[in-house]
Design a protein around this motif. Structure first.
Motif, mmCIF file in Angstrom:
data_model
loop_
_atom_site.group_PDB
_atom_site.id
_atom_site.type_symbol
_atom_site.label_atom_id
_atom_site.label_comp_id
_atom_site.label_asym_id
_atom_site.label_seq_id
_atom_site.Cartn_x
_atom_site.Cartn_y
_atom_site.Cartn_z
ATOM 1 N N ASN A 794 0.837 -1.278 0.030
ATOM 2 C CA ASN A 794 0.108 -0.027 0.021
ATOM 3 C C ASN A 794 0.821 1.089 0.010
ATOM 4 N N PHE A 795 1.703 1.216 0.834
ATOM 5 C CA PHE A 795 2.764 2.302 0.788
ATOM 6 C C PHE A 795 3.509 2.589 -0.389
ATOM 7 N N VAL A 796 4.064 1.688 -1.105
ATOM 8 C CA VAL A 796 4.812 1.886 -2.613
ATOM 9 C C VAL A 796 3.834 2.417 -3.375
ATOM 10 N N LYS A 797 2.494 1.794 -3.198
ATOM 11 C CA LYS A 797 1.552 2.173 -4.460
ATOM 12 C C LYS A 797 1.091 3.644 -4.054
ATOM 13 N N ARG A 798 0.802 3.873 -3.082
ATOM 14 C CA ARG A 798 0.029 5.168 -2.598
ATOM 15 C C ARG A 798 0.977 6.465 -2.408
ATOM 16 N N ALA A 799 2.133 6.126 -1.833
ATOM 17 C CA ALA A 799 2.939 7.182 -1.495
ATOM 18 C C ALA A 799 3.557 7.814 -2.765
ATOM 19 N N PRO A 800 3.896 9.291 -2.555
ATOM 20 C CA PRO A 800 4.333 9.997 -3.756
ATOM 21 C C PRO A 800 5.642 9.409 -4.190
ATOM 22 N N ALA A 801 6.094 9.262 -5.468
ATOM 23 C CA ALA A 801 7.232 8.489 -5.961
ATOM 24 C C ALA A 801 8.292 9.018 -5.093
ATOM 25 N N GLU A 802 8.449 10.213 -4.953
ATOM 26 C CA GLU A 802 9.460 10.902 -4.250
ATOM 27 C C GLU A 802 9.917 10.455 -2.953
ATOM 28 N N ARG A 803 8.624 10.300 -2.121
ATOM 29 C CA ARG A 803 8.882 9.811 -0.906
ATOM 30 C C ARG A 803 9.431 8.394 -0.880
ATOM 31 N N VAL A 804 8.996 7.527 -1.589
ATOM 32 C CA VAL A 804 9.370 6.134 -1.780
ATOM 33 C C VAL A 804 10.812 6.227 -1.935
ATOM 34 N N LYS A 805 11.367 7.083 -3.151
ATOM 35 C CA LYS A 805 12.752 7.104 -3.501
ATOM 36 C C LYS A 805 13.647 7.632 -2.001
ATOM 37 N N GLU A 806 12.937 8.537 -1.463
ATOM 38 C CA GLU A 806 13.728 8.868 -0.251
ATOM 39 C C GLU A 806 13.946 7.904 0.685
ATOM 40 N N VAL A 807 13.073 7.098 1.089
ATOM 41 C CA VAL A 807 13.028 5.787 1.801
ATOM 42 C C VAL A 807 14.269 5.112 1.342
ATOM 43 N N ARG A 808 14.140 4.654 0.137
ATOM 44 C CA ARG A 808 15.395 3.605 -0.372
ATOM 45 C C ARG A 808 16.521 4.367 -0.253
ATOM 46 N N GLU A 809 16.802 5.454 -0.491
ATOM 47 C CA GLU A 809 18.048 6.369 -0.321
ATOM 48 C C GLU A 809 18.617 6.315 1.241
ATOM 49 N N ARG A 810 17.730 6.541 2.133
ATOM 50 C CA ARG A 810 18.011 6.583 3.595
ATOM 51 C C ARG A 810 18.427 5.368 3.906
ATOM 52 N N ILE A 811 17.870 4.050 3.354
ATOM 53 C CA ILE A 811 18.267 2.680 3.711
ATOM 54 C C ILE A 811 19.706 2.475 3.229
ATOM 55 N N ALA A 812 20.094 2.936 1.969
ATOM 56 C CA ALA A 812 21.405 2.941 1.552
ATOM 57 C C ALA A 812 22.318 3.552 2.266
ATOM 58 N N ASP A 813 21.925 4.965 2.821
ATOM 59 C CA ASP A 813 22.855 5.679 3.657
ATOM 60 C C ASP A 813 23.165 4.932 4.958
ATOM 61 N N ILE A 814 22.030 4.325 5.467
ATOM 62 C CA ILE A 814 22.275 3.514 6.890
ATOM 63 C C ILE A 814 23.213 2.253 6.625
ATOM 64 N N ASN A 815 23.009 1.676 5.591
ATOM 65 C CA ASN A 815 23.960 0.646 5.122
ATOM 66 C C ASN A 815 25.335 0.721 5.154
#
Ligand SMILES: [Zn+2]
Length: 829
Positions: A794-815
């Motif tokens: 639901n999150f991936v479908k409904r959240a704005p694409a930019e927000r999803v991208k932000e989350v992915r980038e943050r995970i990469a940073d954390i790793n």
């Protein structure tokens, strides 16, 4: 500035309305006076805004499309085009705004998709039980139908071609005609034809010689011709009534929901009424061919960005129709055509000239019988020209045309036109066509199309939505310089408005200010001297050779970016040079030299070099941030007339007239850049380690460097003193292989080198391990939460694409950060 016919007239009409007046109460002359007053006030405002923005133009050449000289050019062009038969007066179906009471060009009409209804109306066939069904979104126009058309290849209707239909509600008879234009797939395949109220039907009507029955007037009310039941009704009331009557008669087959695009007046949003009216037109075929030919032959104008604008431009030209140039307004260039009492037209440069023509025509007609001293009564056409007609002449009307002036010879064509994509057709293409026609040469070489600033949610800013940003407010808050450089950095892309970006450039301005203050505080005995930057060679210290090289490379890259209209790249280039190279590194590296107590030659030279580099950097930055650069430049010791561009020799020294720095390729020193890069890399890594490991700022630590590359060892060794100072090292050891105790913090450097700081005695290992573990735990917890979000469809479908991208980038940073911390923990074992 142009006189923005409709918009301006609308503003003044609104003002009058508040006073309970209409333009007709004032009369044409007083109304136009009133508009001039308004223009004085608001035109002045625009100029003041432009001045505040730091627009750097020759203000003595300010022009307005209604100025006398420009109006003369407008009249001249009109007369010449008329004499060539390119301007004509005729009937056409036009876009009419029932609110503004004027015709609109196709470009002033906005098409909005809108849910509506499609009505299926049945027309009985004469002397038969058959009925033909037509589908329409505008049933009220059936009162003006003069035929029903079908495709000649449509089997369903073949036998009906030529048959007579009884047009319901009117008692008129109309016939069924065949025309290739009819799309058998649309509706029922039979279409009603209303030549007076639809542009396609108008053309069809002309082809088949159909009568034009006007049932709607200029106020969007039904006319007498609509029949006594309907005359005087508003078009929408008439629609309901027509549909009701069809239903009563059992002739309403069905009504279905239907989405279609509705044409509205771009300015007042009233639904357009296509009406037949007598207007002035400009034939576009010859002009269009001139412009298309220029594209084909010389690829001009060159659009930046080329995609998609070149194609947009040529496609539009290819489909160009005649241009309706008359407007039923009072504010604008009144059409230079006069009518005598019998309705004969005289197009002339003045009323006097028109009268001469009229007298000539009379004497030809009446021969000797012409009364001596006969003066025909002439009336000038009441309409004015479309504003874009005069704007189309701008590139030459402002330079004295039709005179063959020095200005025209010097300044035509110009190099570039900077504009927005919404006026490529309205303005750009027409300037090209008129320039080719009257000067024989294109008006500009390049067309730069800027990006658009959208509001925070990605919507276009508009006055009606009230979502605009007033640049003056932004200037007040962050300064003109910060706003300008931010806007320049946008380049050709559309971006959402984000004040934070302006704020970051405000911080840039502060950084420059502080750096310049430092330079000035240590400028005693120094003076700008470009010669000091030319004397390169091995005598200079590495950091001096490096900054001189960086300066020349920056000047080169910046000029190149500007030449290619890559404004974003240009801003990044100067920003990086000023902030990183100059403020963060160079000033640090020469600090000791320029702040030395003793007034040595070394200090004087270092100070002069510093001031000179600052001066060059300010010049490079000046077009983007004019105010701060001028303010600082004026305080520099040794600013003199000799720094000015040679075209301005003798003028008061100002950065505005100084030459833009040139790049001397022989002073670009790749070796120095590589060496300095190695030192900067080393210093940054050690600083990182110090902050990562929580080493107290006052604590001095040994720095161990290992480099198998001998050259690199020499570089580090030559800069040993600088390095020690910049990272607060107690000592710097340089060896071929890195030799360091196990409990050291390490980092890999460029060129295969490595650096280590032994930690024994510097920090409490146990405490540090615990701190690192806590941080690792926190990062893992955050990563867990973010992963869960991504796992939720639901999150991936409904959240704005930019927000999803932000989350992915943050995970990469954390790793990445986790891996670093784990390495550090291991080193502390
Ligand atoms: Zn309107």
């Amino acid at each position: 500035m142009d006189h923005a016919g409709i918009s301006t007239q609308l503003m003044v009409t609104r003002e009058l309305k508040q006073e309970g007046l209409t333009r007709h109460d004032l009369g044409r002359e007083h109304f136009v006076e009133r508009v001039w007053q308004w223009k004085k006030e608001f035109g002045g405002q625009i100029i003041n805004q432009m001045r505040r923005e730091g627009v750097s133009v020759d203000w003595s050449r300010e022009k307005f499309t209604m100025d006398q000289d420009l109006s003369r050019a407008v009249c001249e062009v009109f007369v010449r085009l008329y004499e060539e038969g390119m301007i004509y007066r005729g009937n056409q179906i036009v876009n009419w705004c029932p609110n503004d009471q004027t015709v609109l060009s196709d470009l002033e009409v906005q098409k909005d998709p809108q849910p509506g209804k499609l009505y299926y109306l049945q027309y009985p066939v004469s002397l038969s039980n058959r009925r033909v069904t037509v589908a329409t979104t505008r049933p009220e126009t059936m009162l003006g139908d003069t035929a029903v058309a079908v495709n000649p290849n449509d089997e369903r209707y073949r036998d009906l071609v030529g048959a007579t239909l009884l047009l319901p509600l009117t008692g008129r008879e109309i016939s069924v005609i065949a025309d290739e234009f009819v799309d058998p797939e649309f509706g029922t395949g039979a279409v009603k034809v209303t030549p007076a109220h639809d542009p396609n039907d108008y053309d069809l009507g002309v082809r088949h010689n159909l009568p034009q029955v006007v049932v709607i007037d200029g106020h969007a009310k039904m006319t007498e011709a609509a029949g006594s039941d309907f005359a005087g009704l508003d078009r929408y009331q008439a629609r309901e009534k027509v549909v009701g009557k069809f239903e009563e008669l059992g002739l309403l087959e069905k009504v279905v929901d239907y989405e279609f695009s509705i044409s509205k007046c771009e300015r007042c949003k009233t639904v357009i009424e296509p009406l037949i009216s007598t207007q002035w037109f400009l034939r576009m075929d010859q002009l269009r061919d001139l412009a298309l030919d220029l594209v084909a032959r010389e690829q001009k104008p060159r659009f930046v960005p080329e995609v998609p604008y070149e194609k947009v431009y040529t496609n539009w030209l290819e489909n160009l129709r005649d241009w309706t140039i008359s407007r039923q307004l009072w504010w604008g260039h009144q059409i230079p055509a006069w009518y005598d009492e019998s309705g004969n037209i005289y197009v002339a440069r003045s009323e006097e000239e028109a009268r001469k023509q009229a007298i000539g025509a009379y004497s030809q007609m009446h021969g000797r019988n012409t009364q001596p001293g006969f003066v025909p009564k002439l009336t000038q056409d009441a309409d004015v020209l479309d504003t874009w007609f005069s704007s189309a002449l701008w590139p030459f009307s402002t330079l004295g045309w039709p005179g063959e002036t020095k200005d025209l010879e010097t300044f035509y064509p110009t190099s570039v036109l900077v504009t927005g994509r919404d006026i490529i057709f309205l303005w750009v293409s027409r300037m090209v066509m008129m320039g080719l026609k009257f000067i024989g040469k294109e008006p500009f070489e390049d067309v730069f199309i800027t990006g658009t600033i959208l509001d925070g949610r990605g919507q276009r800013m508009s006055k009606t939505k009230m979502n605009g940003v007033d640049p003056l407010d932004v200037f007040d808050k962050y300064g003109v310089d910060a706003t300008r450089i931010m806007l320049a950095s946008v380049g050709t892309t559309d971006v959402r408005w984000n004040e934070k970006q302006v704020e970051s450039y405000r911080n840039f301005a502060n950084k420059i200010w502080n750096a310049a203050r430092f330079c000035l505080l240590n400028a005693e005995g120094a003076s700008i001297n470009p010669e000091t930057l030319r004397a390169g060679g091995p005598d200079l210290a590495l950091h001096d050779r490096w900054i001189i090289s960086r300066l020349h490379k920056t000047a080169h890259d910046l000029r190149e970016a500007l030449r290619r209209y890559q404004f974003h790249e240009a801003v990044q280039t100067i920003y990086h040079f000023f902030w990183d190279d100059f403020c963060d590194w160079y000033i640090e590296l020469i600090k000791a030299d320029v702040t030395a107590e003793a007034a040595t030659t070394l200090r004087a030279e270092a100070r002069t070099r510093l001031i000179t580099i600052l001066e060059q950097a300010l010049r490079l930055l000046h077009p983007f941030m004019p105010y701060i650069t001028e303010e600082l430049w004026q305080t520099l010791p040794g600013r003199e007339a000799r720094l000015l561009h040679k075209a301005y020799s003798g003028a008061e020294p100002t950065i505005m007239l100084s030459a833009y720095p040139e790049s001397a390729t022989e002073l670009i020193d790749e070796r120095a850049e590589w060496e300095m890069h190695a030192v900067i890399d080393l210093v940054s890594r050690v600083r990182n380690i110090r902050s990562e490991m929580n080493i107290k700022p006052g604590e001095r630590a040994p720095v161990l460097i290992g480099s198998p590359d001998e050259k690199l060892r020499e570089v580090f060794s030559a800069s040993r003193g600088q390095i020690a100072r910049l990272v607060r090292a107690s000592d710097v050891f340089i060896t071929e292989q890195l030799i360091a105790p196990r409990a050291s913090a390490r980092a890999v450097l460029v060129g295969g080198a490595a650096v280590a700081i032994p930690l024994e005695g510097l920090i409490d290992f146990e405490q540090e391990r615990q701190r690192l573990h806590r941080e690792l735990d926190k990062l893992q917890a955050e990563a867990g939460k973010l992963q869960a979000q991504l796992a939720n469809p639901n999150f991936v479908k409904r959240a704005p694409a930019e927000r999803v991208k932000e989350v992915r980038e943050r995970i990469a940073d954390i790793n990445q950060r986790t891996a670093q911390l784990e390495q550090t923990v291991e080193n502390l074992q």
